[in-house]
Write a protein that holds these residues in place. Sequence first.
Motif, PDB file in Angstrom:
ATOM      1  N   VAL A  13      19.573  12.052  12.244  1.00  0.00           N
ATOM      2  CA  VAL A  13      18.570  12.684  11.383  1.00  0.00           C
ATOM      3  C   VAL A  13      18.549  14.190  11.639  1.00  0.00           C
ATOM      4  N   ASN A  14      18.605  14.574  12.898  1.00  0.00           N
ATOM      5  CA  ASN A  14      18.616  16.006  13.220  1.00  0.00           C
ATOM      6  C   ASN A  14      19.879  16.695  12.700  1.00  0.00           C
ATOM      7  N   GLU A  15      21.025  16.020  12.806  1.00  0.00           N
ATOM      8  CA  GLU A  15      22.268  16.582  12.256  1.00  0.00           C
ATOM      9  C   GLU A  15      22.161  16.739  10.737  1.00  0.00           C
ATOM     10  N   LEU A  16      21.579  15.752  10.088  1.00  0.00           N
ATOM     11  CA  LEU A  16      21.424  15.794   8.632  1.00  0.00           C
ATOM     12  C   LEU A  16      20.468  16.908   8.220  1.00  0.00           C
ATOM     13  N   LYS A  17      19.399  17.087   8.977  1.00  0.00           N
ATOM     14  CA  LYS A  17      18.464  18.189   8.699  1.00  0.00           C
ATOM     15  C   LYS A  17      19.181  19.535   8.815  1.00  0.00           C
ATOM     16  N   THR A  18      19.978  19.683   9.855  1.00  0.00           N
ATOM     17  CA  THR A  18      20.735  20.921  10.049  1.00  0.00           C
ATOM     18  C   THR A  18      21.669  21.151   8.868  1.00  0.00           C
ATOM     19  N   SER A  19      22.333  20.105   8.439  1.00  0.00           N
ATOM     20  CA  SER A  19      23.262  20.211   7.312  1.00  0.00           C
ATOM     21  C   SER A  19      22.534  20.586   6.024  1.00  0.00           C
ATOM     22  N   ASN A  21      19.626  22.160   5.779  1.00  0.00           N
ATOM     23  CA  ASN A  21      19.191  23.562   5.913  1.00  0.00           C
ATOM     24  C   ASN A  21      20.348  24.521   5.651  1.00  0.00           C
ATOM     25  N   GLN A  22      21.530  24.149   6.112  1.00  0.00           N
ATOM     26  CA  GLN A  22      22.709  24.970   5.853  1.00  0.00           C
ATOM     27  C   GLN A  22      23.033  24.973   4.354  1.00  0.00           C
ATOM     28  N   ASP A  23      22.852  23.828   3.694  1.00  0.00           N
ATOM     29  CA  ASP A  23      23.058  23.751   2.239  1.00  0.00           C
ATOM     30  C   ASP A  23      22.126  24.717   1.518  1.00  0.00           C
ATOM     31  N   ILE A  24      20.874  24.711   1.908  1.00  0.00           N
ATOM     32  CA  ILE A  24      19.884  25.592   1.282  1.00  0.00           C
ATOM     33  C   ILE A  24      20.297  27.047   1.475  1.00  0.00           C
ATOM     34  N   ARG A  38      30.627  19.827   3.119  1.00  0.00           N
ATOM     35  CA  ARG A  38      29.689  19.026   3.918  1.00  0.00           C
ATOM     36  C   ARG A  38      29.285  17.724   3.227  1.00  0.00           C
ATOM     37  N   ASN A  39      29.552  17.568   1.948  1.00  0.00           N
ATOM     38  CA  ASN A  39      29.069  16.394   1.226  1.00  0.00           C
ATOM     39  C   ASN A  39      29.516  15.072   1.836  1.00  0.00           C
ATOM     40  N   ASP A  40      30.812  14.919   2.098  1.00  0.00           N
ATOM     41  CA  ASP A  40      31.310  13.665   2.666  1.00  0.00           C
ATOM     42  C   ASP A  40      30.677  13.392   4.029  1.00  0.00           C
ATOM     43  N   GLU A  41      30.548  14.437   4.806  1.00  0.00           N
ATOM     44  CA  GLU A  41      29.942  14.309   6.130  1.00  0.00           C
ATOM     45  C   GLU A  41      28.490  13.832   6.024  1.00  0.00           C
ATOM     46  N   LEU A  90      12.530  17.716   3.412  1.00  0.00           N
ATOM     47  CA  LEU A  90      13.580  18.726   3.384  1.00  0.00           C
ATOM     48  C   LEU A  90      14.553  18.453   2.231  1.00  0.00           C
ATOM     49  N   ASN A  91      14.860  17.193   2.021  1.00  0.00           N
ATOM     50  CA  ASN A  91      15.738  16.820   0.921  1.00  0.00           C
ATOM     51  C   ASN A  91      15.091  17.141  -0.431  1.00  0.00           C
ATOM     52  N   LYS A  92      13.779  16.946  -0.522  1.00  0.00           N
ATOM     53  CA  LYS A  92      13.055  17.317  -1.753  1.00  0.00           C
ATOM     54  C   LYS A  92      13.154  18.817  -1.993  1.00  0.00           C
ATOM     55  N   LYS A  93      13.075  19.600  -0.921  1.00  0.00           N
ATOM     56  CA  LYS A  93      13.202  21.056  -1.040  1.00  0.00           C
ATOM     57  C   LYS A  93      14.581  21.424  -1.574  1.00  0.00           C
ATOM     58  N   LEU A  94      15.610  20.778  -1.034  1.00  0.00           N
ATOM     59  CA  LEU A  94      16.973  21.017  -1.511  1.00  0.00           C
ATOM     60  C   LEU A  94      17.092  20.643  -2.984  1.00  0.00           C
ATOM     61  N   ALA A  95      16.541  19.514  -3.362  1.00  0.00           N
ATOM     62  CA  ALA A  95      16.607  19.069  -4.758  1.00  0.00           C
ATOM     63  C   ALA A  95      15.881  20.042  -5.684  1.00  0.00           C
ATOM     64  N   SER A  96      14.771  20.604  -5.212  1.00  0.00           N
ATOM     65  CA  SER A  96      14.017  21.542  -6.055  1.00  0.00           C
ATOM     66  C   SER A  96      14.804  22.821  -6.313  1.00  0.00           C
ATOM     67  N   ILE A  97      15.767  23.101  -5.449  1.00  0.00           N
ATOM     68  CA  ILE A  97      16.631  24.269  -5.645  1.00  0.00           C
ATOM     69  C   ILE A  97      17.833  23.896  -6.512  1.00  0.00           C
TER      70      ILE A  97
END
Length: 125
Positions: A13-19, A21-24, A38-41, A90-97
């Motif tokens: 979960v922490n790795e995914l959050k980092t990823s 945040n990097q996407d954003i 990073r998508n496949d990862e 965090l995923n919702k934030k990414l989606a909103s962007i």
Amino acid sequence: MISKTINDISNLVNELKTSINQDISDIKEAKHEELLTRNDEKHHMIDEIMNLKMQLNKELMAKIQEGEDVNIYRQSVDSLETQLKDLYELNKKLASIVLPVQQMYKELVSDITAANGGQIFDIKA
């Protein structure tokens, strides 16, 4: 075993959050290639989290059937649930962007095709 599974999920979960945040950050800097890399990862991490979540449920059920009090894991499981909720937000934030950008490109392509009579490219030979 249960503590290890919880810890493994937490680490993913922490790795995914980092990823995410990097996407954003990459979206803001228009580094689109980085997102694709990073998508496949990320998909792999999500699949692994889901598998570990099922494993955790099985492990907890086995302990319950053995008559063990699983409340000793309550704090760890609650903490993990909080982490998953944070990941969801965090995923919702990414989606909103991402979604407005996607819509903008969709409208741009529609405008171009409409201007060219339904074709993106107006090729004349």
